[in-house]
Write an enzyme that holds these catalytic residues in place. Structure first.
Site, PDB file in Angstrom:
ATOM      1  N   GLU A  37       0.865  -1.171   0.000  1.00 50.59           N
ATOM      2  CA  GLU A  37       0.000   0.000   0.000  1.00 50.59           C
ATOM      3  C   GLU A  37       0.910   1.232   0.000  1.00 50.59           C
ATOM      4  OE1 GLU A  37      -2.673   0.322   3.341  1.00 50.59           O
ATOM      5  OE2 GLU A  37      -3.372   2.290   2.652  1.00 50.59           O
ATOM      6  N   ARG A 262       5.478 -12.997   9.278  1.00 50.91           N
ATOM      7  CA  ARG A 262       6.134 -11.738   8.953  1.00 50.91           C
ATOM      8  C   ARG A 262       7.498 -11.659   9.637  1.00 50.91           C
ATOM      9  NH1 ARG A 262       3.695  -7.003   9.772  1.00 50.91           N
ATOM     10  NH2 ARG A 262       5.336  -6.014  10.974  1.00 50.91           N
ATOM     11  N   LYS A 272       5.058   0.733   8.958  1.00 49.23           N
ATOM     12  CA  LYS A 272       5.071   2.032   8.301  1.00 49.23           C
ATOM     13  C   LYS A 272       4.430   3.091   9.182  1.00 49.23           C
ATOM     14  CE  LYS A 272       3.304   0.115   4.630  1.00 49.23           C
ATOM     15  NZ  LYS A 272       2.667  -0.151   3.334  1.00 49.23           N
TER      16      LYS A 272
HETATM   17  P1  ATP Z   1       3.099  -2.137   7.756  1.00 46.18           P
HETATM   18  O1  ATP Z   1       2.424  -2.762   8.923  1.00 46.18           O
HETATM   19  O2  ATP Z   1       4.540  -1.922   7.943  1.00 46.18           O
HETATM   20  O3  ATP Z   1       2.395  -0.926   7.259  1.00 46.18           O
HETATM   21  P2  ATP Z   1       1.735  -3.642   5.812  1.00 46.18           P
HETATM   22  O4  ATP Z   1       1.573  -5.116   5.878  1.00 46.18           O
HETATM   23  O5  ATP Z   1       0.574  -2.808   6.143  1.00 46.18           O
HETATM   24  O6  ATP Z   1       3.000  -3.241   6.618  1.00 46.18           O
HETATM   25  P3  ATP Z   1       1.695  -3.481   2.998  1.00 46.18           P
HETATM   26  O7  ATP Z   1       2.079  -2.338   2.145  1.00 46.18           O
HETATM   27  O8  ATP Z   1       0.257  -3.832   3.073  1.00 46.18           O
HETATM   28  O9  ATP Z   1       2.254  -3.177   4.422  1.00 46.18           O
HETATM   29  O10 ATP Z   1       2.567  -4.760   2.662  1.00 46.18           O
HETATM   30  C1  ATP Z   1       2.927  -5.187   1.382  1.00 46.18           C
HETATM   31  C2  ATP Z   1       3.342  -6.617   1.456  1.00 46.18           C
HETATM   32  O11 ATP Z   1       4.468  -6.763   2.303  1.00 46.18           O
HETATM   33  C3  ATP Z   1       2.233  -7.484   2.022  1.00 46.18           C
HETATM   34  O12 ATP Z   1       2.114  -8.641   1.247  1.00 46.18           O
HETATM   35  C4  ATP Z   1       2.692  -7.786   3.411  1.00 46.18           C
HETATM   36  O13 ATP Z   1       2.233  -9.019   3.825  1.00 46.18           O
HETATM   37  C5  ATP Z   1       4.214  -7.752   3.278  1.00 46.18           C
HETATM   38  N1  ATP Z   1       4.832  -7.392   4.547  1.00 46.18           N
HETATM   39  C6  ATP Z   1       4.621  -6.284   5.276  1.00 46.18           C
HETATM   40  N2  ATP Z   1       5.327  -6.317   6.428  1.00 46.18           N
HETATM   41  C7  ATP Z   1       6.017  -7.472   6.418  1.00 46.18           C
HETATM   42  C8  ATP Z   1       6.936  -8.103   7.325  1.00 46.18           C
HETATM   43  N3  ATP Z   1       7.275  -7.542   8.486  1.00 46.18           N
HETATM   44  N4  ATP Z   1       7.436  -9.306   6.981  1.00 46.18           N
HETATM   45  C9  ATP Z   1       7.107  -9.880   5.821  1.00 46.18           C
HETATM   46  N5  ATP Z   1       6.256  -9.358   4.931  1.00 46.18           N
HETATM   47  C10 ATP Z   1       5.709  -8.166   5.214  1.00 46.18           C
HETATM   48 MG    MG Z   2      -1.279  -2.776   5.114  1.00 49.83          MG
END
Ligand code: ATP
Ligand code: MG
Length: 563
Positions: A37, A262, A272
């Site tokens: 995102e 994760r 983020k």
């Molecule tokens: P954040 O919590 O940091 O905002 P998010 O999961 O909301 O992370 P996204 O932009 O939705 O961020 O994530 C894009 C991709 O990266 C998704 O497929 C998510 O599962 C993966 N991802 C995000 N954080 C991790 C992590 N700590 N380890 C592995 N994969 C991750």
């Molecule tokens: Mg997200």
């Protein structure tokens, strides 16, 4: 040059794919996607996901899409889209012409939603957010059906169309899936599919004022793109029944969702949202602050894409959450730079040394090895003269037991140069502060060896004062004081755990002249001190270096101890 990568071990996702290829599922296609995102910069956790998704596509001869999951216009920005592109490319992956946006599918998603309404599987609900929460029930209590659940198909179609046209204010209505308010899985209790939000979108502008929710948008996007394996993190396991429900009810192509654990690292947060707080509240200098485990922060800090890919490979892919030791990430970059980074001499906290028996006007060029790990990197010449700088820490007036470096009356080796003995310590008469050392050198030990076999217990680095380049050096420590980011007092958040000494700036550093004109981003080892990298803040007059990592390998040590 990046480090050779270790051969990729198997994991449960690869086993699933191999099985699918064996049974001919998906016509033997493997098609993954990385779906960030655009609401912030990517971090090392995303790197794990990037390496996994693009890595699987590569290994199995498939494809991986870059999909910007842009369904929340109030938090998303073009700046983030651009940084995401840059970071994925930097890590070493290429999505070809397959850069997609969930917002490209808004019209299709709308049409699918209309289909669900016609099928009696979705309805327009007038409950507000608080009421909806109250109706939802809890983990132990079933929810209550919305009083608007039994609206006719005609009324639902009419209201949904008017929602799209902008007739209703934000939050006044939603479109919800009609599933089961008594489901044990709360995600299945008539989840919201669309909300009203009169907000400009960074791509679709003012075209839409209703936006799809993640659970609905994600499975539909995967389906439209023909994704075969939709890989996401474990917190979406409970959302999988909903993912499957939407696609089954729409009767469209149906990818398989697979969840993995994760990445969590100790001594840092990994979200983020939290990084945004650190940036906005000024705890760090920006998303690319070298203390941040964002990709841009790690890049600026001096990490290489190869080291990050290696790290991702080493931590593996599991089904259970765990916390990875930050020291393992440091081990990976050290391993890479040990092979590739040229060695140089730099003095970070200078102490002046005058070699009293060395001629005033003389300069010698001494041979120094660029990388003992790689003879192919050759040698260079380092100037030596009467006045030098050594590290303050390499001298003690009252050396404790076990301290073998310079002290009054003691002989040590200057790396690549000569043996010296300290003969006098000069101090400021008033303050008692150490000003300089007077030493003598032994001309017979040129190059650092004594012809009479005389041994010294320490070798220290140095820089010739007349030839030194001035530099600023920034030393970094972990962002958090405690390994566990949640280890905070009640009522406080992770910021109460911030390390106030995560940055130390040294402004009076002296570098050997071979570093003159070093380019931003170039990396080297300062002998005995660590790996460093030229920061973009450098100017013509002053180089600025970031310490990427120290030489002390806490990871391997912990492994040996069986920790
Ligand atoms: P954040 O919590 O940091 O905002 P998010 O999961 O909301 O992370 P996204 O932009 O939705 O961020 O994530 C894009 C991709 O990266 C998704 O497929 C998510 O599962 C993966 N991802 C995000 N954080 C991790 C992590 N700590 N380890 C592995 N994969 C991750
Ligand atoms: Mg997200």
């Amino acid at each position: 040059m990046s480090a050779p990568e270790t051969p990729a071990p198997s994991n449960f996702i690869k086993e699933i794919i191999k099985e699918d290829l064996k049974t001919g599922k998906n016509n033997n296609r493997v098609h993954t996607r990385f779906p960030p995102e655009p609401n912030g910069y990517l971090h090392i956790g995303h790197a794990k996901s990037i390496c996994l998704n693009f890595g699987l596509a590569k290994e199995f001869g498939g494809m991986c899409n870059l999909r910007l999951d842009d369904t929340n216009p109030t938090k998303e920005e073009v700046e983030y889209v651009e940084s995401i592109r840059e970071d994925v490319r930097w890590i070493g992956f290429d999505w070809g012409d397959r850069e997609y946006y969930a917002s490209d599918y808004f019209e299709q998603m709308y049409q699918y939603a209309v289909q669900l309404i016609k099928k009696g599987r979705a309805f327009v609900c007038d409950l507000n957010a608080d009421e909806m929460r109250a109706y939802r029930g809890t983990l132990t209590e079933p929810g209550k059906e919305s009083p608007f659940r039994s609206r006719s198909v005609e009324e639902n179609l009419d209201l949904f169309e008017r929602m799209r046209k902008g007739e209703f204010p934000d939050g006044s209505r939603t479109l919800r899936a009609k599933i089961d308010m008594s489901s044990g899985n709360i995600n299945m209790r008539d989840p919201v599919m669309y909300r009203i939000l009169h907000a400009e979108h960074h791509r679709t502008g003012g075209k839409w004022c209703i936006y799809p929710m993640y659970d609905y948008a994600h499975c539909v996007s995967d389906s439209i793109e023909g994704i075969t394996h939709s890989i996401c993190t474990l917190e979406f396991e409970d959302h999988r029944p909903l993912y499957d429900w939407f696609l089954d009810e729409l009767n469209v192509y149906h990818p398989q969702q697979i969840e993995f654990a994760r990445l969590n690292l100790n001594y840092t947060v990994m979200s983020k949202r939290k990084f945004l707080q650190l940036v906005n509240e000024g705890h760090v200098k920006g998303w690319d602050d070298p203390r941040m485990p964002t990709m841009s922060g790690l890049r600026r800090r001096g990490y290489t894409p190869g080291a990050i890919r290696n790290f991702a490979e080493r931590i593996g892919v599991a089904k259970r959450d765990s916390v990875v030791d930050f020291a393992l990430l440091e081990y990976c970059i050290r391993e890479d730079l040990n092979r590739t980074a040229p060695r140089v001499m730099a003095v970070l906290k200078p102490l002046k040394v005058v070699i009293t028996n060395y001629p005033e006007d003389k300069t010698e060029e001494l041979d120094a090895v660029n990388n003992p790990e790689d003879p192919g990197m050759g040698t260079r010449r380092v100037p030596f003269s009467r006045v030098l700088y050594i590290e303050k820490d390499d001298f003690r007036e009252a050396p404790p037991k076990g301290f073998f470096r310079l002290a009054l009356g003691r002989e040590v080796r200057l790396r690549y140069a000569y043996y010296i003995i300290c003969v006098n310590v000069i101090k400021d008469e008033k303050t008692g502060e150490l000003i300089e050392l007077h030493c003598t050198y032994d001309p017979a030990t040129r190059g650092g060896d004594s012809p009479d076999g005389r041994k010294v217990k320490a070798t220290i680095h140095w820089v010739s004062a007349a030839h030194a380049i001035e530099a600023e050096v920034r030393l970094y420590d972990y962002l958090l004081l405690k390994a566990d980011p949640d280890d905070v007092e009640e009522g406080k958040d992770f910021k109460s755990n911030l390390n106030p000494n995560s940055l130390e700036v040294l402004t009076d550093c002296k570098l050997e002249p071979s570093l003159s004109g070093a380019k931003t981003g170039s990396r080297c080892q300062f002998e005995r001190l660590g790996y460093f990298c030229v920061d973009p803040d450098s100017s013509k007059d002053k180089l600025v270096f970031n310490r990427t990592v120290t030489l002390k390998d806490t990871w391997a040590k912990a492994q040996k101890k069986g920790k």
